[in-house]
Structure formats: structure tokens, C-alpha cells
Design a protein around this motif. Structure first.
Motif, PDB file in Angstrom:
ATOM      1  N   LEU A 145      -7.356 -40.888 -39.165  1.00 60.47           N
ATOM      2  CA  LEU A 145      -6.320 -41.053 -40.177  1.00 60.47           C
ATOM      3  C   LEU A 145      -5.301 -42.106 -39.755  1.00 60.47           C
ATOM      4  CD1 LEU A 145      -4.887 -40.148 -42.776  1.00 60.47           C
ATOM      5  CD2 LEU A 145      -3.780 -38.346 -41.429  1.00 60.47           C
ATOM      6  N   LEU A 146      -4.855 -42.021 -38.507  1.00 58.83           N
ATOM      7  CA  LEU A 146      -3.885 -42.990 -38.011  1.00 58.83           C
ATOM      8  C   LEU A 146      -4.477 -44.398 -37.980  1.00 58.83           C
ATOM      9  CD1 LEU A 146      -2.301 -40.986 -35.050  1.00 58.83           C
ATOM     10  CD2 LEU A 146      -1.332 -41.411 -37.304  1.00 58.83           C
ATOM     11  N   GLY A 147      -5.752 -44.498 -37.593  1.00 56.87           N
ATOM     12  CA  GLY A 147      -6.400 -45.794 -37.541  1.00 56.87           C
ATOM     13  C   GLY A 147      -6.529 -46.422 -38.914  1.00 56.87           C
ATOM     14  N   ALA A 148      -6.941 -45.612 -39.895  1.00 53.83           N
ATOM     15  CA  ALA A 148      -7.093 -46.131 -41.254  1.00 53.83           C
ATOM     16  C   ALA A 148      -5.766 -46.627 -41.798  1.00 53.83           C
ATOM     17  CB  ALA A 148      -7.661 -45.046 -42.169  1.00 53.83           C
ATOM     18  N   LEU A 149      -4.697 -45.939 -41.455  1.00 55.27           N
ATOM     19  CA  LEU A 149      -3.378 -46.319 -41.954  1.00 55.27           C
ATOM     20  C   LEU A 149      -2.780 -47.470 -41.147  1.00 55.27           C
ATOM     21  CD1 LEU A 149      -1.025 -45.738 -43.887  1.00 55.27           C
ATOM     22  CD2 LEU A 149      -0.189 -44.056 -42.240  1.00 55.27           C
ATOM     23  N   SER A 160      -8.960 -45.584 -49.286  1.00 49.95           N
ATOM     24  CA  SER A 160     -10.240 -44.904 -49.095  1.00 49.95           C
ATOM     25  C   SER A 160     -10.364 -44.345 -47.688  1.00 49.95           C
ATOM     26  CB  SER A 160     -11.398 -45.872 -49.383  1.00 49.95           C
ATOM     27  OG  SER A 160     -11.354 -46.993 -48.520  1.00 49.95           O
ATOM     28  N   GLY A 161      -9.865 -45.085 -46.685  1.00 53.48           N
ATOM     29  CA  GLY A 161      -9.943 -44.607 -45.308  1.00 53.48           C
ATOM     30  C   GLY A 161      -9.102 -43.372 -45.075  1.00 53.48           C
ATOM     31  N   VAL A 162      -7.885 -43.380 -45.609  1.00 50.49           N
ATOM     32  CA  VAL A 162      -7.010 -42.206 -45.471  1.00 50.49           C
ATOM     33  C   VAL A 162      -7.626 -41.004 -46.189  1.00 50.49           C
ATOM     34  CG1 VAL A 162      -4.776 -41.241 -46.120  1.00 50.49           C
ATOM     35  CG2 VAL A 162      -4.901 -43.537 -45.132  1.00 50.49           C
ATOM     36  N   TYR A 163      -8.167 -41.244 -47.387  1.00 49.79           N
ATOM     37  CA  TYR A 163      -8.765 -40.150 -48.165  1.00 49.79           C
ATOM     38  C   TYR A 163      -9.933 -39.514 -47.420  1.00 49.79           C
ATOM     39  CZ  TYR A 163     -11.378 -37.846 -51.913  1.00 49.79           C
ATOM     40  OH  TYR A 163     -12.068 -36.929 -52.675  1.00 49.79           O
ATOM     41  N   GLY A 199     -24.753 -42.792 -49.170  1.00 46.50           N
ATOM     42  CA  GLY A 199     -23.982 -42.432 -50.360  1.00 46.50           C
ATOM     43  C   GLY A 199     -22.753 -43.313 -50.469  1.00 46.50           C
ATOM     44  N   LEU A 200     -22.169 -43.399 -51.651  1.00 48.17           N
ATOM     45  CA  LEU A 200     -20.996 -44.239 -51.843  1.00 48.17           C
ATOM     46  C   LEU A 200     -19.821 -43.781 -50.991  1.00 48.17           C
ATOM     47  CD1 LEU A 200     -21.076 -44.785 -55.731  1.00 48.17           C
ATOM     48  CD2 LEU A 200     -21.819 -46.364 -53.929  1.00 48.17           C
ATOM     49  N   GLU A 201     -19.758 -42.466 -50.729  1.00 46.61           N
ATOM     50  CA  GLU A 201     -18.648 -41.963 -49.925  1.00 46.61           C
ATOM     51  C   GLU A 201     -18.746 -42.408 -48.475  1.00 46.61           C
ATOM     52  OE1 GLU A 201     -21.970 -38.983 -49.790  1.00 46.61           O
ATOM     53  OE2 GLU A 201     -20.960 -40.184 -51.322  1.00 46.61           O
ATOM     54  N   ASP A 202     -19.929 -42.901 -48.047  1.00 50.18           N
ATOM     55  CA  ASP A 202     -20.086 -43.364 -46.676  1.00 50.18           C
ATOM     56  C   ASP A 202     -19.589 -44.793 -46.483  1.00 50.18           C
ATOM     57  OD1 ASP A 202     -21.480 -41.267 -45.079  1.00 50.18           O
ATOM     58  OD2 ASP A 202     -22.901 -41.401 -46.736  1.00 50.18           O
ATOM     59  N   ILE A 203     -19.390 -45.537 -47.571  1.00 50.99           N
ATOM     60  CA  ILE A 203     -18.941 -46.929 -47.447  1.00 50.99           C
ATOM     61  C   ILE A 203     -17.548 -47.016 -46.821  1.00 50.99           C
ATOM     62  CG2 ILE A 203     -18.379 -49.031 -48.706  1.00 50.99           C
ATOM     63  CD1 ILE A 203     -20.602 -48.351 -50.681  1.00 50.99           C
ATOM     64  N   PRO A 204     -16.536 -46.272 -47.324  1.00 49.78           N
ATOM     65  CA  PRO A 204     -15.222 -46.356 -46.661  1.00 49.78           C
ATOM     66  C   PRO A 204     -15.250 -45.844 -45.231  1.00 49.78           C
ATOM     67  CG  PRO A 204     -15.241 -44.619 -48.339  1.00 49.78           C
ATOM     68  CD  PRO A 204     -16.480 -45.423 -48.533  1.00 49.78           C
ATOM     69  N   ILE A 205     -16.118 -44.860 -44.946  1.00 42.70           N
ATOM     70  CA  ILE A 205     -16.228 -44.381 -43.568  1.00 42.70           C
ATOM     71  C   ILE A 205     -16.797 -45.475 -42.677  1.00 42.70           C
ATOM     72  CG2 ILE A 205     -17.288 -42.654 -42.057  1.00 42.70           C
ATOM     73  CD1 ILE A 205     -17.336 -40.739 -44.407  1.00 42.70           C
ATOM     74  N   PHE A 206     -17.804 -46.193 -43.195  1.00 44.23           N
ATOM     75  CA  PHE A 206     -18.382 -47.318 -42.449  1.00 44.23           C
ATOM     76  C   PHE A 206     -17.320 -48.376 -42.183  1.00 44.23           C
ATOM     77  CE2 PHE A 206     -20.007 -51.664 -42.801  1.00 44.23           C
ATOM     78  CZ  PHE A 206     -20.884 -51.708 -41.733  1.00 44.23           C
ATOM     79  N   ILE A 207     -16.529 -48.716 -43.202  1.00 48.20           N
ATOM     80  CA  ILE A 207     -15.470 -49.714 -43.028  1.00 48.20           C
ATOM     81  C   ILE A 207     -14.457 -49.233 -41.993  1.00 48.20           C
ATOM     82  CG2 ILE A 207     -13.558 -50.902 -44.170  1.00 48.20           C
ATOM     83  CD1 ILE A 207     -15.212 -50.863 -46.740  1.00 48.20           C
ATOM     84  N   GLY A 208     -14.095 -47.950 -42.072  1.00 46.89           N
ATOM     85  CA  GLY A 208     -13.122 -47.413 -41.140  1.00 46.89           C
ATOM     86  C   GLY A 208     -13.609 -47.448 -39.699  1.00 46.89           C
ATOM     87  N   ILE A 209     -14.867 -47.042 -39.483  1.00 46.30           N
ATOM     88  CA  ILE A 209     -15.422 -47.049 -38.130  1.00 46.30           C
ATOM     89  C   ILE A 209     -15.476 -48.467 -37.578  1.00 46.30           C
ATOM     90  CG2 ILE A 209     -17.507 -46.619 -36.759  1.00 46.30           C
ATOM     91  CD1 ILE A 209     -18.103 -44.261 -38.596  1.00 46.30           C
TER      92      ILE A 209
END
Length: 444
Positions: free
Chosen positions: A379-383, A429-432, A227-237
Motif C-alpha cells: 500500500l505504501l509503495g503504490a502510494l 488501482s495500486g492502492v485499491y 485476469g484484469l485485476e492482475d494488471i494493476p498488481i503487475f504494475i505495482g510489483i
């Protein structure tokens, strides 16, 4: 040698001040016990092959095999380029101001003061933000290592037949990790990184034993994005797994021949190629084996009633245990650089050790207080990572070459603007998504 120098600095074709061309900052850098090429490579592999490596199958599961592998390559190349421009911008500033070395904090302050006049007021603000994000990030990483070590030791101990809580294991882990954190220079940590890398290698072999034991089954679902919502999670990981900006800068500073660090064929690029190949292999094979059932750490998918699986957990536990001093060293170096000049020679030794104890105790306290820090650290990592490893390097690069040294058709200016925009999107997107995960995890 000529070819190496051309490759190493080939992409930095911007104009420089002719009066500083003869000055080589590397020749004026004084490091008490510098690390060799091999020692630096060991530290770099250890700094980037941590807990994030084990999350790669989960990341690929969100994007599918093809887009997942291509995404890891793109993000890896993007992250490598951002660190390269940061190190090279520091080099240009050192040449311009005839200094052997400038820390990240001072570099960004000096760069902004020499950049567009509209940004001069923010120089001290950005300098303080760099230190804050770097220290906070390194402390968070150390807390995650505490929890990871404790959870895996708990599972291994329970497999043997004993019951123990995660908090108790965290308390048992504190004394040896505190002692390791008292090591005074990076060169002495080389044996730790060497043993840690060997443990990662053994652990990967054991994990791959499970991943390749069955025939591979390919179906259309394994090529699709969830899903599109998994793209920022993938980037964050992936960013979380790849970026160890504090460790990387510390390694570049302590390297015996820092000129060999940057460039297309420099130590950093070669190390990142090895790391990316490892990430892609584990991510793809892990997803092929377990499909959408891939968990946050691939070790959690391994059979819980087999000795080989427990040995794999134990090897990764030892690897992260030995990585703790390196991560903690980075936080100490940042804080010590800001405080040691304010301390008299009589008290420097005492303050030095006290600071090391404090920086080792804070992550222990965080882990013991809340031994489930995944959502908070996400959250800290994304920021933090987006700021110090993407946005700030691009801003610094933009200011260093201001106003008319951006190269052919001002390509550096446009690339820096793209990096800043892309970094802001990744950060937002990562923080969200991290906040949504926190709400779901803790039922806020």
C-alpha cells in the motif's frame, strides 16, 4: 565528447533563458567525497536489485510471457523517463537561479512558484509531501529488508537443525545493521554495494541452475493474462522492484561528474538496461519453470531440502543485509538536510549520530512489532512511489517549462499530462488492490 553531450541531453530541446546559458550548476556543486562512475553504478545496481527482483516470476505469471516481458520494458522505460525529466528539471532550475544544487523538496517548491499562478498556493504543500513520501518509503523499505533477512535466516537455520523465531532473528540483526548505518558518507558504502552485487550474482546463478535444469514446456496458458485485476498488481510489483527514486537522487547528487548521469546513454539509462534485462530473464524463466505456482519470492519455490537452495537464500540475504545502509542513508540525508542548519556547531555531531540511530531503529521496531509487512508496504509503495517517482516529476517538469518552453508542438506539455493521468490511474488501482490484499491477508 561532443557526441556524448548530444546524446546525454539530446531530448531536452526546449528553450532556456539566454542569460543563464553560460552558468553550469555542476561546476558549482560541492561534494566532500564524490563517487566515481563505477562506484555510482555499483550503488545504483544494488539499489534496484533488491527484494523486488525476486518477485518478477510472480509478476510475469500474472500477465503471461509476452505481455509480461513487454510490460516490464514499458514500465522500465516509463520509470526511467520520469526520473530523467526530474533530474533535468532540477538542472534547469539550478541554471535559472544560479545554484550548484537544489534538493527535490526545494526544486518542486521553486518550480511550482514559477509555474501557473493557479498552483502557487500549493508550493509548500507539495514540498512537504515530497519529504514525507520519500522518508516514509525509505523507512518502509528498511523494515521489509529486516523481515526478509530474518525469514531467510530462519529457514537456513532450520535446515541446519535449529529452531528460531523470526522476531529473535530480527533482534539479532539490529546491532550489526545499526553499526553499518553509522557510516558517514556514500563513498565509504561502495564496498558494501560491491559485495552485495557479487552476492546477487551468485544467488542468481544458483537460482537459474534450478530454472534451466528441465526442458521448457510452453503451452497456451503461459501466454494469457490471468485476469484484469492482475494488471494493476503487475504494475505495482514492477514499479516496486524498479523504482528507488531516493537512492537514485542521492547518487546523482554525490556523483563526481553528474553530467554523465542523465541522457539516453547516461549512467542511469545504461544501469536501467542492465536491470531490466535481469528482471525479464528471471521473470520469464521463473514462470516457465514454476508456472502459476510462482510465489511472492522465487526463493520460496526452490527445493527446501537441498544445500544449493539454502545457499541461494543465504546469498540474497547477505545482499539485502548489505543494502540496508544504503537505503537508510537516503532517509538520513533527507532529514539531515532539513535539520542541520537549525543545530549549532557544538551539537551537530551528536545530533547527526542520534538521527542515524533513530532512523535505523524505527524500521527495526516496525519489523519486530509486525514481522509480516508485505500488504502494508504494498500500500505504501503504490502510494509513495507513484507520487514521488511519477506524478511529482511530471508536475515539476510542466511548471519548469511554463508557459511557452514546451518544445515542438508543445510535446512536453502533452507528455507531462499523460504521465500525470497514467500515474493517477496506477496510484488508484495500486492502492485499491493493496487494500483488498490487506483485507484478505488479515481477515479485516
Amino acid at each position: 565528447m561532443f557526441i556524448y553531450k548530444f546524446v546525454g541531453f539530446g531530448f531536452d530541446d526546449t528553450a532556456t533563458d539566454e542569460s543563464t546559458d553560460a552558468y553550469d550548476p555542476h561546476a558549482h556543486r560541492i561534494v566532500a567525497k564524490p563517487c566515481t562512475y563505477g562506484e555510482t553504478m555499483m550503488h545504483m545496481l544494488k539499489g534496484c536489485l533488491g527484494a523486488g527482483l525476486l518477485a518478477m516470476p510472480n509478476a510475469v505469471a500474472r500477465m503471461g510471457i509476452v505481455l509480461g516481458a513487454l510490460g516490464i520494458i514499458f514500465i522500465g522505460a516509463f520509470a526511467t523517463y520520469c526520473i530523467q525529466i526530474l533530474v533535468l528539471a532540477q538542472y534547469q532550475l539550478c541554471k535559472r537561479h544560479r545554484r550548484g544544487y537544489m534538493a527535490y523538496t526545494k526544486s518542486i517548491r521553486v518550480a511550482i512558484l514559477g509555474g501557473p499562478p493557479q498552483l502557487h498556493w500549493s508550493a509548500n504543500c507539495f514540498a512537504n509531501l515530497v519529504d514525507f513520501f520519500l522518508v516514509f518509503w525509505q523507512i518502509g523499505i528498511c523494515a521489509i529488508y529486516f523481515v526478509f533477512v530474518a525469514e531467510n535466516v530462519k529457514q537456513v537455520v532450520e535446515f541446519i537443525g535449529y529452531e528460531v523465531t523470526v522476531r529473535r532473528v530480527i533482534c539479532y540483526s539490529y546491532p550489526p545493521l545499526l553499526i553499518c548505518s553509522l557510516v558517514k558518507d556514500l563513498k565509504l558504502l561502495t564496498p558494501f554495494s560491491t559485495i552485495s552485487n557479487a552476492c546477487v550474482l551468485v544467488g542468481l546463478v544458483l537460482v537459474f541452475f534450478y530454472l534451466v535444469e528441465d526442458d521448457v514446456v510452453l503451452d497456451e496458458d503461459k501466454y494469457k493474462v490471468k485476469g484484469l485485476e492482475d494488471i494493476p498488481i503487475f504494475i505495482g510489483i514492477t514499479l516496486f522492484a524498479l523504482e528507488a527514486v531516493g537512492v537514485i537522487l542521492a547518487l546523482e547528487y554525490n556523483m563526481e561528474k553528474p553530467r554523465e548521469f542523465t541522457g539516453f546513454c547516461g549512467l542511469f539509462s545504461v544501469g536501467m538496461m542492465i536491470i531490466l534485462a535481469t528482471y525479464i530473464a528471471l521473470g520469464v524463466f521463473g514462470y516457465l519453470k514454476y508456472g502459476n505456482e510462482c510465489k511472492g519470492s522465487i526463493t520460496l519455490n526452490l527445493p527446501q531440502d537441498e544445500k544449493k537452495a539454502q545457499v541461494a537464500k543465504l546469498t540474497f540475504t547477505i545482499a539485502l543485509f548489505l543494502s540496508y545502509p544504503l537505503q537508510n542513508f537516503v532517509a538520513w540525508q533527507i532529514v539531515w538536510r532539513k535539520t542541520h542548519k537549525k543545530v549549532s556547531d557544538k551539537w551537530k555531531r551528536t545530533v547527526d549520530y542520534a538521527l542515524r540511530v533513530i532512523l535505523a531503529t524505527i524500521p527495526f521496531g516496525m519489523a519486530a512489532a509486525a514481522p509480516s509487512l508485505g500488504a502494508f508496504m504494498g500500500l505504501l509503495g503504490a502510494l509513495c512511489l507513484t507520487m514521488v517517482a511519477i506524478l511529482f516529476p511530471a508536475l515539476m517538469d510542466l511548471c519548469v517549462y511554463y508557459p511557452n518552453r514546451y518544445g515542438f508542438m508543445r510535446w512536453k506539455l502533452w507528455s507531462d499530462i499523460f504521465i500525470i493521468v497514467f500515474g493517477m490511474v496506477c496510484c488508484a488501482s495500486g492502492v485499491y488492490t493493496s487494500v483488498l490484499e490487506m483485507v484478505e491477508t488479515y481477515d479485516l
